[in-house]
Design an enzyme around this catalytic site. Structure first.
Site, PDB file in Angstrom:
ATOM      1  N   LYS A 157       0.839  -1.336  -0.121  1.00  0.00           N
ATOM      2  CA  LYS A 157      -0.394  -0.408   0.225  1.00  0.00           C
ATOM      3  C   LYS A 157       0.916   1.292   0.285  1.00  0.00           C
ATOM      4  CE  LYS A 157      -3.816  -2.109   0.735  1.00  0.00           C
ATOM      5  NZ  LYS A 157      -3.425  -3.758   0.608  1.00  0.00           N
ATOM      6  N   LYS A 197      -9.103   1.541   3.599  1.00  0.00           N
ATOM      7  CA  LYS A 197      -8.637   0.086   3.645  1.00  0.00           C
ATOM      8  C   LYS A 197      -7.299   0.182   4.118  1.00  0.00           C
ATOM      9  CE  LYS A 197      -6.177   1.108  -0.714  1.00  0.00           C
ATOM     10  NZ  LYS A 197      -6.381   0.842  -2.015  1.00  0.00           N
ATOM     11  N   ARG A 212      -4.502  -4.510 -13.228  1.00  0.00           N
ATOM     12  CA  ARG A 212      -3.497  -5.092 -13.292  1.00  0.00           C
ATOM     13  C   ARG A 212      -2.330  -5.314 -13.886  1.00  0.00           C
ATOM     14  NH1 ARG A 212      -1.216  -8.622  -8.983  1.00  0.00           N
ATOM     15  NH2 ARG A 212      -2.845  -7.632  -7.666  1.00  0.00           N
ATOM     16  N   ARG A 264      -9.571  -5.732 -13.757  1.00  0.00           N
ATOM     17  CA  ARG A 264     -11.389  -6.004 -12.971  1.00  0.00           C
ATOM     18  C   ARG A 264     -11.599  -5.603 -12.160  1.00  0.00           C
ATOM     19  NH1 ARG A 264      -5.390  -7.317  -9.001  1.00  0.00           N
ATOM     20  NH2 ARG A 264      -5.266  -4.958  -9.424  1.00  0.00           N
ATOM     21  N   ARG A 309     -15.145  -3.522  -5.011  1.00  0.00           N
ATOM     22  CA  ARG A 309     -14.399  -4.105  -4.983  1.00  0.00           C
ATOM     23  C   ARG A 309     -13.789  -5.039  -6.642  1.00  0.00           C
ATOM     24  NH1 ARG A 309     -14.497  -7.118  -0.108  1.00  0.00           N
ATOM     25  NH2 ARG A 309     -16.026  -7.922  -0.193  1.00  0.00           N
ATOM     26  N   ASP A 351      -1.388  -1.924  -9.778  1.00  0.00           N
ATOM     27  CA  ASP A 351      -2.581  -1.378 -10.181  1.00  0.00           C
ATOM     28  C   ASP A 351      -3.617  -0.120  -9.692  1.00  0.00           C
ATOM     29  OD1 ASP A 351      -2.889  -4.124  -9.203  1.00  0.00           O
ATOM     30  OD2 ASP A 351      -3.502  -3.876  -6.976  1.00  0.00           O
ATOM     31  N   GLU A 386      -2.186   0.528  -6.168  1.00  0.00           N
ATOM     32  CA  GLU A 386      -1.341  -0.274  -5.054  1.00  0.00           C
ATOM     33  C   GLU A 386      -0.374  -0.275  -6.085  1.00  0.00           C
ATOM     34  OE1 GLU A 386      -2.953  -3.692  -3.403  1.00  0.00           O
ATOM     35  OE2 GLU A 386      -4.989  -2.091  -2.261  1.00  0.00           O
ATOM     36  N   ASN A 402       2.175  -4.175  -5.993  1.00  0.00           N
ATOM     37  CA  ASN A 402       2.463  -5.557  -5.157  1.00  0.00           C
ATOM     38  C   ASN A 402       3.567  -6.557  -5.302  1.00  0.00           C
ATOM     39  OD1 ASN A 402      -1.059  -6.475  -4.640  1.00  0.00           O
ATOM     40  ND2 ASN A 402      -0.434  -5.265  -6.488  1.00  0.00           N
TER      41      ASN A 402
END
Length: 317
Positions: free
Chosen positions: A125, A160, A210, A225, A233, A273, A281, A283
């Protein structure tokens, strides 16, 4: 090459979509040998090397019993050609300790991807803070009053936890502020837990993209997504629909800007993301979506990854 995968239990893999499985399959296809263990199987004793209880595995091609394995054996982590750290989040204390064990193995000659120190230095994050030019309005705080001020300014926000995964613990609060206090209490835990708050990006309706970056270069396709029904979400784990798409010019620019910086630090594989044209984000623990992209576009992401792994090992030889 002899590859060691440090991952979740193999028996829990969902192989039709699992990215670690795709890596294993491509590596075995090229003639590399495979072994696997879990982080709990790592240990070190003074006077010795970092060891692991590993299983040598062979993929069978049969989804009903997708691998065979030898009995567990003790092996020095540094004796493998490469170690692939693919344990899923959460990044808890035990994950943190595992990175220290793997870093000790590096001092003994192991070659670990993603690099243990880089895993610690890039919480998924918070890593976005380094790239403000691609970031939407964002707040990280323990202070409930700061969250309320952020909401008053931006009206429609996402909250979050910093250690969540798969969309867990994500809340949306609209202009009416409904349940904001309760959500702050749930996430903030009496000001003992930091919270990330971001302005809601309506482009989420078109997907949370992504972007995979391998060896510093973005893969030419991303996986959007898309949230389903009334869900905010887009995460696949939360029921999002994955749709592979070519990178836009903005996606490419993000990948080109972040990729070389992160690769230089030992991050061979990164999942960025993006909602609309803003990163949300970065990852680094166990980025996914290899199989979904390949199945929809024919782009063999696992092959790109093993190419990059082989190149990285050749450079270090």
């Amino acid at each position: 090459m002899k590859l060691l995968f440090v991952a979740d239990p193999l028996e829990r893999f969902t192989i039709y979509k699992d990215t670690t499985f795709a890596m294993m399959r491509e590596a075995q296809r090229r003639g590399h040998t495979l072994a696997a263990c879990e982080p709990r199987h790592l240990h070190w004793q003074s006077g010795g090397r970092v060891m692991a209880r590993v299983r040598d595995i062979t993929l069978t091609g049969d989804p009903r019993g997708w691998f065979t394995s030898t009995p567990e054996r003790m092996a020095a982590v540094a004796d493998f050609s490469s170690v692939l750290m693919r344990k899923d989040p959460p990044f808890d204390s035990e994950y943190f300790y595992a990175t220290h064990l793997l870093e000790q193995a590096e001092r003994e000659g192991a070659r670990v991807f993603n690099k243990p120190r880089a895993l610690r230095d890039h919480p998924e994050k918070l890593a976005v803070m380094e790239f403000p030019q691609f970031l939407g309005p964002t707040l990280v705080t323990r202070d409930p009053a700061e969250i309320r001020r952020f909401h008053a300014t931006h009206q429609d926000i996402i909250l979050k936890p910093l250690d969540g995964m798969g969309g867990m613990g994500i809340f949306r609060v609209r202009a009416d502020g409904m349940n904001l206090g309760s959500i702050i209490e749930t996430l903030n835990q009496g000001e003992s837990q930091s919270v990330m708050v971001q302005k809601f990006l309506p482009e989420i309706a078109d997907g949370d993209k992504r972007i995979l970056v391998i060896g510093g270069k973005p893969v030419p396709y991303c996986l959007a997504r898309i949230p389903q029904g009334n869900e905010v979400r887009g995460n696949l784990a939360a029921g999002g629909l994955g749709v592979a798409r070519p990178l836009t010019k903005r996606d490419q620019a993000i990948g080109d800007a972040l990729g070389p910086v992160l690769a230089e630090r030992g991050l061979l594989l990164v999942g960025v993301d993006v909602i609309g044209d803003r990163i949300t984000e970065i990852n680094v623990t166990s980025p996914t979506c290899f199989q979904e992209i390949e199945q929809q576009t024919g782009c063999d992401v696992a092959a790109l990854f093993i190419d990059a792994l082989e190149t990285a090992l050749d450079r270090q030889a």
